[in-house]
Design a protein around this motif. Structure first.
Motif, PDB file in Angstrom:
ATOM      1  N   LEU A 229       0.876  -1.172   0.000  1.00  0.00           N
ATOM      2  CA  LEU A 229       0.000   0.000   0.000  1.00  0.00           C
ATOM      3  C   LEU A 229       0.913   1.222   0.000  1.00  0.00           C
ATOM      4  N   ARG A 230       0.848   2.024  -1.063  1.00  0.00           N
ATOM      5  CA  ARG A 230       1.739   3.187  -1.144  1.00  0.00           C
ATOM      6  C   ARG A 230       0.914   4.440  -1.389  1.00  0.00           C
ATOM      7  N   VAL A 231       1.233   5.472  -0.633  1.00  0.00           N
ATOM      8  CA  VAL A 231       0.391   6.665  -0.666  1.00  0.00           C
ATOM      9  C   VAL A 231       1.157   7.867  -1.205  1.00  0.00           C
ATOM     10  N   ASP A 232       0.616   8.530  -2.217  1.00  0.00           N
ATOM     11  CA  ASP A 232       1.095   9.838  -2.650  1.00  0.00           C
ATOM     12  C   ASP A 232       0.064  10.846  -2.181  1.00  0.00           C
ATOM     13  N   CYS A 233       0.583  11.947  -1.660  1.00  0.00           N
ATOM     14  CA  CYS A 233      -0.302  12.840  -0.936  1.00  0.00           C
ATOM     15  C   CYS A 233      -0.301  14.228  -1.585  1.00  0.00           C
ATOM     16  N   ASN A 234      -1.449  14.659  -2.101  1.00  0.00           N
ATOM     17  CA  ASN A 234      -1.559  15.997  -2.699  1.00  0.00           C
ATOM     18  C   ASN A 234      -2.091  16.962  -1.643  1.00  0.00           C
ATOM     19  N   VAL A 235      -1.336  18.045  -1.461  1.00  0.00           N
ATOM     20  CA  VAL A 235      -1.699  19.000  -0.402  1.00  0.00           C
ATOM     21  C   VAL A 235      -1.755  20.411  -0.962  1.00  0.00           C
TER      22      VAL A 235
ATOM     23  N   ILE B 161       3.281  14.874  -2.583  1.00  0.00           N
ATOM     24  CA  ILE B 161       4.388  14.396  -1.747  1.00  0.00           C
ATOM     25  C   ILE B 161       4.553  12.898  -1.919  1.00  0.00           C
ATOM     26  N   LYS B 162       5.773  12.487  -2.237  1.00  0.00           N
ATOM     27  CA  LYS B 162       6.088  11.065  -2.404  1.00  0.00           C
ATOM     28  C   LYS B 162       6.931  10.571  -1.229  1.00  0.00           C
ATOM     29  N   ASN B 163       7.159   9.266  -1.210  1.00  0.00           N
ATOM     30  CA  ASN B 163       8.007   8.632  -0.197  1.00  0.00           C
ATOM     31  C   ASN B 163       7.391   8.653   1.199  1.00  0.00           C
ATOM     32  N   ILE B 164       6.100   8.415   1.285  1.00  0.00           N
ATOM     33  CA  ILE B 164       5.443   8.333   2.585  1.00  0.00           C
ATOM     34  C   ILE B 164       5.315   6.861   2.955  1.00  0.00           C
ATOM     35  N   ASN B 165       5.892   6.482   4.123  1.00  0.00           N
ATOM     36  CA  ASN B 165       5.973   5.056   4.440  1.00  0.00           C
ATOM     37  C   ASN B 165       5.092   4.595   5.588  1.00  0.00           C
ATOM     38  N   SER B 166       4.408   5.509   6.228  1.00  0.00           N
ATOM     39  CA  SER B 166       3.539   5.119   7.335  1.00  0.00           C
ATOM     40  C   SER B 166       2.492   6.199   7.519  1.00  0.00           C
TER      41      SER B 166
ATOM     42  N   ARG C 178       2.715  13.874   9.500  1.00  0.00           N
ATOM     43  CA  ARG C 178       3.778  14.882   9.668  1.00  0.00           C
ATOM     44  C   ARG C 178       4.030  15.616   8.356  1.00  0.00           C
ATOM     45  N   ALA C 179       4.049  14.866   7.247  1.00  0.00           N
ATOM     46  CA  ALA C 179       4.314  15.475   5.932  1.00  0.00           C
ATOM     47  C   ALA C 179       3.234  16.502   5.593  1.00  0.00           C
ATOM     48  N   ILE C 180       1.989  16.179   5.884  1.00  0.00           N
ATOM     49  CA  ILE C 180       0.890  17.104   5.581  1.00  0.00           C
ATOM     50  C   ILE C 180       1.044  18.389   6.388  1.00  0.00           C
ATOM     51  N   GLU C 181       1.313  18.232   7.692  1.00  0.00           N
ATOM     52  CA  GLU C 181       1.447  19.415   8.552  1.00  0.00           C
ATOM     53  C   GLU C 181       2.622  20.287   8.099  1.00  0.00           C
ATOM     54  N   TYR C 182       3.738  19.640   7.774  1.00  0.00           N
ATOM     55  CA  TYR C 182       4.909  20.397   7.330  1.00  0.00           C
ATOM     56  C   TYR C 182       4.593  21.156   6.048  1.00  0.00           C
ATOM     57  N   GLU C 183       4.034  20.418   5.083  1.00  0.00           N
ATOM     58  CA  GLU C 183       3.789  20.980   3.760  1.00  0.00           C
ATOM     59  C   GLU C 183       2.772  22.125   3.822  1.00  0.00           C
TER      60      GLU C 183
ATOM     61  N   GLU D 114      14.635  14.191   8.546  1.00  0.00           N
ATOM     62  CA  GLU D 114      14.732  15.646   8.711  1.00  0.00           C
ATOM     63  C   GLU D 114      13.379  16.285   8.973  1.00  0.00           C
ATOM     64  N   GLY D 115      12.310  15.531   8.727  1.00  0.00           N
ATOM     65  CA  GLY D 115      10.973  16.057   8.985  1.00  0.00           C
ATOM     66  C   GLY D 115      10.579  17.175   8.038  1.00  0.00           C
ATOM     67  N   ARG D 116      11.006  17.079   6.760  1.00  0.00           N
ATOM     68  CA  ARG D 116      10.608  18.119   5.802  1.00  0.00           C
ATOM     69  C   ARG D 116      10.495  17.548   4.390  1.00  0.00           C
ATOM     70  N   THR D 117       9.858  18.315   3.514  1.00  0.00           N
ATOM     71  CA  THR D 117       9.761  17.907   2.112  1.00  0.00           C
ATOM     72  C   THR D 117      10.775  18.696   1.310  1.00  0.00           C
ATOM     73  N   THR D 118      11.340  18.053   0.268  1.00  0.00           N
ATOM     74  CA  THR D 118      12.272  18.760  -0.615  1.00  0.00           C
ATOM     75  C   THR D 118      11.833  18.543  -2.056  1.00  0.00           C
ATOM     76  N   LEU D 119      12.245  19.458  -2.922  1.00  0.00           N
ATOM     77  CA  LEU D 119      11.822  19.389  -4.325  1.00  0.00           C
ATOM     78  C   LEU D 119      12.354  18.136  -5.008  1.00  0.00           C
ATOM     79  N   LEU D 120      11.461  17.399  -5.665  1.00  0.00           N
ATOM     80  CA  LEU D 120      11.866  16.227  -6.435  1.00  0.00           C
ATOM     81  C   LEU D 120      11.903  16.623  -7.906  1.00  0.00           C
ATOM     82  N   ARG D 121      10.811  17.169  -8.379  1.00  0.00           N
ATOM     83  CA  ARG D 121      10.749  17.669  -9.760  1.00  0.00           C
ATOM     84  C   ARG D 121       9.546  18.590  -9.879  1.00  0.00           C
ATOM     85  N   SER D 122       9.597  19.453 -10.914  1.00  0.00           N
ATOM     86  CA  SER D 122       8.389  20.231 -11.169  1.00  0.00           C
ATOM     87  C   SER D 122       7.396  19.263 -11.784  1.00  0.00           C
TER      88      SER D 122
END
Ligand code: ADP
Ligand code: MG
Length: 473
Positions: A199-205, A221-226, A232-237, A262-270
């Protein structure tokens, strides 16, 4: 980054969930679909993209896709496989077979335990890619010395479930994934193991100021494992985007990578456009038109789904819908229903199932033993604390509640016996009793304590208080 103000901003979330379907073989070939294994052992000419190999559609994958579609209240429709073209080493054909304009399932919804409905845009079939491992540097492709490719997963059937942007908080999003997961497991489509990538989740925020009606620009947001990292990713973003808007810079649509350490999102690609993929119908495959007969047979075979089970339990027990969520998740609803059927007090049954039956072995408790226990509690033969202990031992040993109560010395303290203890105490403590009658609440504790002492803790505190009040006259 400044703090995120939930009163000013509203978060909008839409999730894309990929689930691996629990088939025996891959989507278009007879190579096995198994997690793990020696790298590159679950492969065949098609998985390797060898010239001349042709795809043959896996009927079991289509059946599972239909099951999920129906469970998500979708329309199951005629669908077409398309090629999504892009180069990546873990996909030797250089295109992924997916469904684009015509997905097998469209326009559904699921219901969260809170009762909120979340729209499902589509749930389409596609093949999984292989797995790359980047060696050296930080394990990311950018600074790796070399990469290893394992094609065991390439070609495994996936269902991509695209949710509508109906979620409004990290809590909502977690509840959605948890619900989706239980549905997938209930219909036998997936083992639901997030840690094995089933089960893999990509999250649009996106965020917008409260009261605004237009959606803001979103990031994926990609690479969400739990579920925890997703929250945390949603709150950060959301905080990052609110800052960008406040500073006047604005949000740019991007695909971003969640870094859990690191508890943050970084640019992967436009964000890439559909045009970049040059989709076109795959000429090696014909369209799928399952037809009414197949769809109706699958519908008839569906098990009762979690939301239906929650509603049933709430109705029978007369409790709030939300109180049933954990009980259904633990699979204790059948036991509760059967226990209530035997005449046990519904409120107590649900309270125990929710708070005192987290142990997996609770599923082995029989309705009659559970009903006996609740009966003893209602009759005042056991105090609340004693009931909890007896239940814990029932779960542990499987013994009957009466036997457990007996060996613990929890003898029946009948109402008559309790009454005489209370009356004796009142008679021997006239000053305290007067203060009690004058409404001094603090003396209640004194009397309850004395009763407990006199009965070696066998009395029920609530029953004692009730008796004292009834003696006030
Ligand atoms: P694309 O065409 O790029 O795939 P979609 O419109 O199909 O984009 O949406 C993809 C995902 O993004 C869906 O899960 C959807 O719910 C979500 N989404 C769309 N717009 C927003 C938004 N403004 N904020 C948050 N999520 C969004
Ligand atoms: Mg889309």
């Amino acid at each position: 980054m400044s703090g995120f103000d939930h009163d000013t901003w509203e978060i909008v979330i839409g999730l894309e969930v990929h689930t691996e379907l629990a088939t025996r073989t891959k989507l278009f070939s007879s190579a096995v679909n198994h997690f793990g294994g020696e790298p590159n052992t679950h492969i065949d000419p098609l998985t390797l993209g060898l010239p001349g190999s042709l795809p043959v559609l896996n009927e079991q994958a289509v059946e599972l896709a239909i099951r999920v579609g129906l469970a998500l209240n979708c329309t199951v429709q005629r669908s077409v496989f398309a090629r999504k073209n892009y180069f990546y080493p873990d996909q030797p054909k250089n295109y992924q077979i997916s469904q684009y304009e015509l997905p097998i399932n469209a326009d559904g919804w699921l219901e969260l335990p809170s009762g909120k409905r979340v729209g499902i845009e589509r749930a389409h079939l596609e093949e999984d890619t292989g797995k790359s491992t980047h060696i050296g540097g930080g394990g990311r492709i950018h600074d790796a010395q070399y990469s290893l490719v394992d094609l065991n997963r390439a070609g495994v059937p996936l269902l991509e479930i695209v949710g509508r942007p109906d979620l409004r908080s990290a809590e909502d999003a977690k509840a959605y994934v948890a619900e989706l997961r239980s549905i997938l497991v209930a219909v036998g489509a997936s083992d639901g193991k997030m840690e094995e990538g089933s089960l893999r989740v990509d999250c649009n925020v996106s965020v917008r100021r409260r009261g605004e009606t237009e959606f803001g620009t979103r990031c994926e947001i990609k690479n969400i494992n739990s579920l925890r990292s997703m929250g945390r990713a949603i709150e950060y973003e959301a905080a990052r985007q609110a800052d960008l808007i406040t500073s006047g810079e604005g949000v740019v649509q991007q695909t971003r990578h969640w870094n859990d350490t690191e508890g943050r999102t970084t640019l992967l690609r436009s964000k890439e456009d559909a045009d970049d993929y040059r989709y076109f119908p795959d000429p090696d495959l014909v369209e799928i038109d399952p037809g009414d007969e197949w769809v109706e047979r699958v519908r008839a075979e569906l098990p009762m789904l979690p939301s239906e089970r929650r509603h049933r339990l709430a109705e029978v027990s007369g409790s709030e819908l939300e109180q049933t969520a954990l009980i259904v998740e633990r699979g204790l609803d059948e036991l509760c229903l059967a226990t209530i059927e035997l005449g046990a007090d519904p409120v107590r049954v649900l309270t125990h199932a929710e708070h005192n039956m987290a142990d997996e072995r609770s599923l082995d408790v029989t309705p009659s033993a559970f009903a006996d226990l609740v009966g003893m509690e209602v009759d005042g033969k056991l105090t609340a604390t004693q009931t909890k202990q007896v239940l814990a031992e029932m779960i542990e040993t499987g013994d009957a509640p009466a036997d457990i109560a007996k060996r613990n010395g929890f003898e029946a303290m009948d109402t008559g016996a309790l009454e005489s203890v209370v009356d004796e105490l009142i008679a021997s403590h006239p000053d305290e009793w007067q203060r009690f009658r004058d409404g001094d609440g603090k003396v209640t504790g004194f009397f309850v304590g004395q009763v407990m002492k006199a009965t070696q803790g066998k009395a029920d505190g609530k029953a004692v208080t009730a008796l004292l009040n009834s003696r006030k006259g």
